[in-house]
Write a protein that holds these residues in place. Structure first.
Motif, PDB file in Angstrom:
ATOM      1  N   UNK A  10      76.115 -36.704  26.981  1.00 37.85           N
ATOM      2  CA  UNK A  10      77.091 -37.766  27.157  1.00 37.85           C
ATOM      3  C   UNK A  10      77.759 -38.130  25.827  1.00 37.85           C
ATOM      4  N   UNK A  11      77.317 -37.518  24.765  1.00 40.34           N
ATOM      5  CA  UNK A  11      77.870 -37.795  23.440  1.00 40.34           C
ATOM      6  C   UNK A  11      78.515 -36.540  22.870  1.00 40.34           C
ATOM      7  N   UNK A  12      79.343 -36.771  21.864  1.00 38.20           N
ATOM      8  CA  UNK A  12      79.941 -35.682  21.083  1.00 38.20           C
ATOM      9  C   UNK A  12      79.525 -35.891  19.635  1.00 38.20           C
ATOM     10  N   UNK A  13      78.945 -34.892  19.017  1.00 40.77           N
ATOM     11  CA  UNK A  13      78.527 -35.012  17.613  1.00 40.77           C
ATOM     12  C   UNK A  13      79.762 -34.980  16.725  1.00 40.77           C
ATOM     13  N   UNK A  14      79.931 -36.029  15.945  1.00 38.97           N
ATOM     14  CA  UNK A  14      81.081 -36.146  15.037  1.00 38.97           C
ATOM     15  C   UNK A  14      80.630 -35.912  13.599  1.00 38.97           C
ATOM     16  N   UNK A  15      81.408 -35.143  12.867  1.00 41.15           N
ATOM     17  CA  UNK A  15      81.090 -34.835  11.474  1.00 41.15           C
ATOM     18  C   UNK A  15      81.964 -35.693  10.573  1.00 41.15           C
ATOM     19  N   UNK A  16      81.380 -36.806  10.111  1.00 40.10           N
ATOM     20  CA  UNK A  16      82.084 -37.737   9.243  1.00 40.10           C
ATOM     21  C   UNK A  16      81.844 -37.375   7.776  1.00 40.10           C
ATOM     22  N   UNK A  17      82.783 -37.754   6.939  1.00 42.51           N
ATOM     23  CA  UNK A  17      82.630 -37.551   5.498  1.00 42.51           C
ATOM     24  C   UNK A  17      81.440 -38.357   4.992  1.00 42.51           C
ATOM     25  N   UNK A  18      80.630 -37.746   4.149  1.00 42.26           N
ATOM     26  CA  UNK A  18      79.462 -38.364   3.520  1.00 42.26           C
ATOM     27  C   UNK A  18      78.329 -38.665   4.510  1.00 42.26           C
ATOM     28  N   UNK A  19      78.407 -38.114   5.717  1.00 38.19           N
ATOM     29  CA  UNK A  19      77.333 -38.299   6.684  1.00 38.19           C
ATOM     30  C   UNK A  19      76.943 -36.950   7.283  1.00 38.19           C
ATOM     31  N   UNK A  20      75.646 -36.798   7.565  1.00 35.73           N
ATOM     32  CA  UNK A  20      75.132 -35.558   8.138  1.00 35.73           C
ATOM     33  C   UNK A  20      74.499 -35.846   9.493  1.00 35.73           C
ATOM     34  N   UNK A 192      79.844 -32.039  -1.759  1.00 32.65           N
ATOM     35  CA  UNK A 192      80.549 -31.493  -2.918  1.00 32.65           C
ATOM     36  C   UNK A 192      81.253 -30.186  -2.555  1.00 32.65           C
ATOM     37  N   UNK A 193      80.610 -29.382  -1.723  1.00 29.41           N
ATOM     38  CA  UNK A 193      81.164 -28.072  -1.358  1.00 29.41           C
ATOM     39  C   UNK A 193      82.069 -28.136  -0.127  1.00 29.41           C
ATOM     40  N   UNK A 194      82.311 -29.341   0.366  1.00 26.81           N
ATOM     41  CA  UNK A 194      83.247 -29.553   1.472  1.00 26.81           C
ATOM     42  C   UNK A 194      82.844 -28.789   2.738  1.00 26.81           C
ATOM     43  N   UNK A 195      81.552 -28.808   3.045  1.00 24.14           N
ATOM     44  CA  UNK A 195      81.068 -28.189   4.271  1.00 24.14           C
ATOM     45  C   UNK A 195      80.171 -29.196   4.985  1.00 24.14           C
ATOM     46  N   UNK A 196      80.196 -29.170   6.304  1.00 27.06           N
ATOM     47  CA  UNK A 196      79.373 -30.080   7.085  1.00 27.06           C
ATOM     48  C   UNK A 196      78.049 -29.411   7.452  1.00 27.06           C
ATOM     49  N   UNK A 197      76.984 -30.207   7.443  1.00 32.07           N
ATOM     50  CA  UNK A 197      75.681 -29.727   7.891  1.00 32.07           C
ATOM     51  C   UNK A 197      75.341 -30.359   9.230  1.00 32.07           C
ATOM     52  N   UNK A 198      74.572 -29.626  10.034  1.00 31.30           N
ATOM     53  CA  UNK A 198      73.976 -30.158  11.252  1.00 31.30           C
ATOM     54  C   UNK A 198      72.492 -29.837  11.185  1.00 31.30           C
ATOM     55  N   UNK A 199      71.650 -30.864  11.205  1.00 29.93           N
ATOM     56  CA  UNK A 199      70.208 -30.665  11.157  1.00 29.93           C
ATOM     57  C   UNK A 199      69.652 -30.817  12.566  1.00 29.93           C
ATOM     58  N   UNK A 200      68.945 -29.794  13.043  1.00 27.34           N
ATOM     59  CA  UNK A 200      68.360 -29.816  14.387  1.00 27.34           C
ATOM     60  C   UNK A 200      66.847 -29.904  14.239  1.00 27.34           C
ATOM     61  N   UNK A 207      60.055 -40.710   8.074  1.00 28.75           N
ATOM     62  CA  UNK A 207      60.618 -41.292   6.864  1.00 28.75           C
ATOM     63  C   UNK A 207      61.656 -42.348   7.219  1.00 28.75           C
ATOM     64  N   UNK A 208      61.905 -43.282   6.305  1.00 31.94           N
ATOM     65  CA  UNK A 208      63.018 -44.228   6.514  1.00 31.94           C
ATOM     66  C   UNK A 208      64.325 -43.453   6.664  1.00 31.94           C
ATOM     67  N   UNK A 209      65.179 -43.893   7.542  1.00 31.23           N
ATOM     68  CA  UNK A 209      66.436 -43.188   7.788  1.00 31.23           C
ATOM     69  C   UNK A 209      67.369 -43.360   6.590  1.00 31.23           C
ATOM     70  N   UNK A 210      67.790 -42.257   5.962  1.00 29.85           N
ATOM     71  CA  UNK A 210      68.671 -42.360   4.793  1.00 29.85           C
ATOM     72  C   UNK A 210      70.087 -42.753   5.202  1.00 29.85           C
ATOM     73  N   UNK A 211      70.871 -43.186   4.240  1.00 30.84           N
ATOM     74  CA  UNK A 211      72.224 -43.675   4.517  1.00 30.84           C
ATOM     75  C   UNK A 211      73.139 -42.556   5.014  1.00 30.84           C
ATOM     76  N   UNK A 212      72.823 -41.296   4.652  1.00 25.03           N
ATOM     77  CA  UNK A 212      73.694 -40.190   5.046  1.00 25.03           C
ATOM     78  C   UNK A 212      73.406 -39.667   6.451  1.00 25.03           C
ATOM     79  N   UNK A 213      72.320 -40.094   7.069  1.00 20.08           N
ATOM     80  CA  UNK A 213      71.915 -39.537   8.367  1.00 20.08           C
ATOM     81  C   UNK A 213      72.622 -40.225   9.532  1.00 20.08           C
ATOM     82  N   UNK A 214      73.217 -39.421  10.389  1.00 20.88           N
ATOM     83  CA  UNK A 214      73.853 -39.902  11.622  1.00 20.88           C
ATOM     84  C   UNK A 214      73.062 -39.292  12.779  1.00 20.88           C
ATOM     85  N   UNK A 215      72.269 -40.103  13.456  1.00 15.26           N
ATOM     86  CA  UNK A 215      71.227 -39.577  14.344  1.00 15.26           C
ATOM     87  C   UNK A 215      71.644 -39.549  15.815  1.00 15.26           C
ATOM     88  N   UNK A 216      71.320 -38.400  16.448  1.00 11.67           N
ATOM     89  CA  UNK A 216      71.511 -38.201  17.885  1.00 11.67           C
ATOM     90  C   UNK A 216      70.172 -37.732  18.450  1.00 11.67           C
TER      91      UNK A 216
END
Length: 234
Positions: A10-20, A192-200, A207-216
């Motif tokens: 029901x969601x779409x994963x969005x790749x925002x700047x400075x967020x993974x 820095x390298x202008x590429x998006x990551x997706x962690x599965x 761990x505490x959720x870091x500021x860069x993590x966008x969780x699904x």
């Protein structure tokens, strides 16, 4: 904006700047099914994932790579090595490198002339050494740090960004192999390298959720938890 969708979500994963984005699939069967399906699509096989930019569909196999084993990053892949050779060959004929290349070819011819005078039989050779053959002769390849290190991951990201049209790199179960500090550094390196990551991942990290993590999250019962603004918009 780049997005990744699947008809079962029901969601779409969005790749925002400075967020993974971190996609957590807690159901083992679903984890296995989706990881295998995405891996097949990155290799050019048909599948149900849809990658888009500003809602325009992108060929997934041309714009996304996937690493299912962080200890085997595949920088010896023939396609990547061929791309490196072509890139180096093109550069060798440009600007100041053109003169240096001509000098290298002349040195090879001088070497062959010396061999010709010493060999006991007549020989023949090309009077204009092929640049591609010279690159192959010196064993041109990517410099790979030790496997399974942050440096190796950064090198892989660097290579994929420079040598291919990859916009997104998916890593499977990466957070279990690297510390919080190393993951922070990796997220910054990707920025820095202008590429998006997706962690599965199979589990939500303790761990505490870091500021860069966008969780699904898709939990064991296939219930979904995701950022409200990423509700399916089509």
């Amino acid at each position: 904006m780049i997005r990744l969708a699947h008809p079962d979500w029901h969601f779409v994963i969005s790749f925002h700047e400075h967020q993974t984005p971190v996609l957590v699939l807690e159901n083992p069967v679903e984890y296995r099914r989706l990881v295998a399906g995405l891996l097949q699509q990155t290799k050019g096989q048909p599948g149900r994932f849809v990658l888009s930019r500003d809602w325009t569909v992108l060929p997934l196999e041309q714009n996304m790579a996937m690493v299912s084993n962080v200890f085997s990053l595949g920088l010896t892949d023939r396609k990547l090595l061929n791309g490196l050779a072509k890139h180096a060959q093109a550069l060798s004929c440009q600007g100041k490198l053109c003169e240096v290349t001509a000098g290298a070819q002349a040195a090879v011819l001088e070497w062959m002339a010396c061999l010709e005078t010493e060999l006991p039989v007549p020989i023949a050779y090309d009077d204009e050494p092929d640049v591609a053959a010279l690159l192959k002769a010196v064993g041109l390849r990517f410099d790979e740090p030790d496997c399974g290190t942050p440096e190796a991951l950064d090198r892989y990201i660097q290579v994929m960004t420079a040598m291919t049209g990859t916009r997104v790199i998916a890593f499977v179960n990466l957070m279990s192999a690297f510390s919080a500090e190393e993951m922070d550094a990796l997220a910054k390196a990707a920025d820095y390298r202008k590429v998006h990551l997706l962690l599965i991942e199979p589990l939500v990290s303790a761990r505490p959720q870091p500021s860069w993590e966008r969780r699904y999250v898709v939990d064991k019962d296939l219930c979904e938890l995701y950022p409200e603004e990423d509700n399916r918009a089509y």
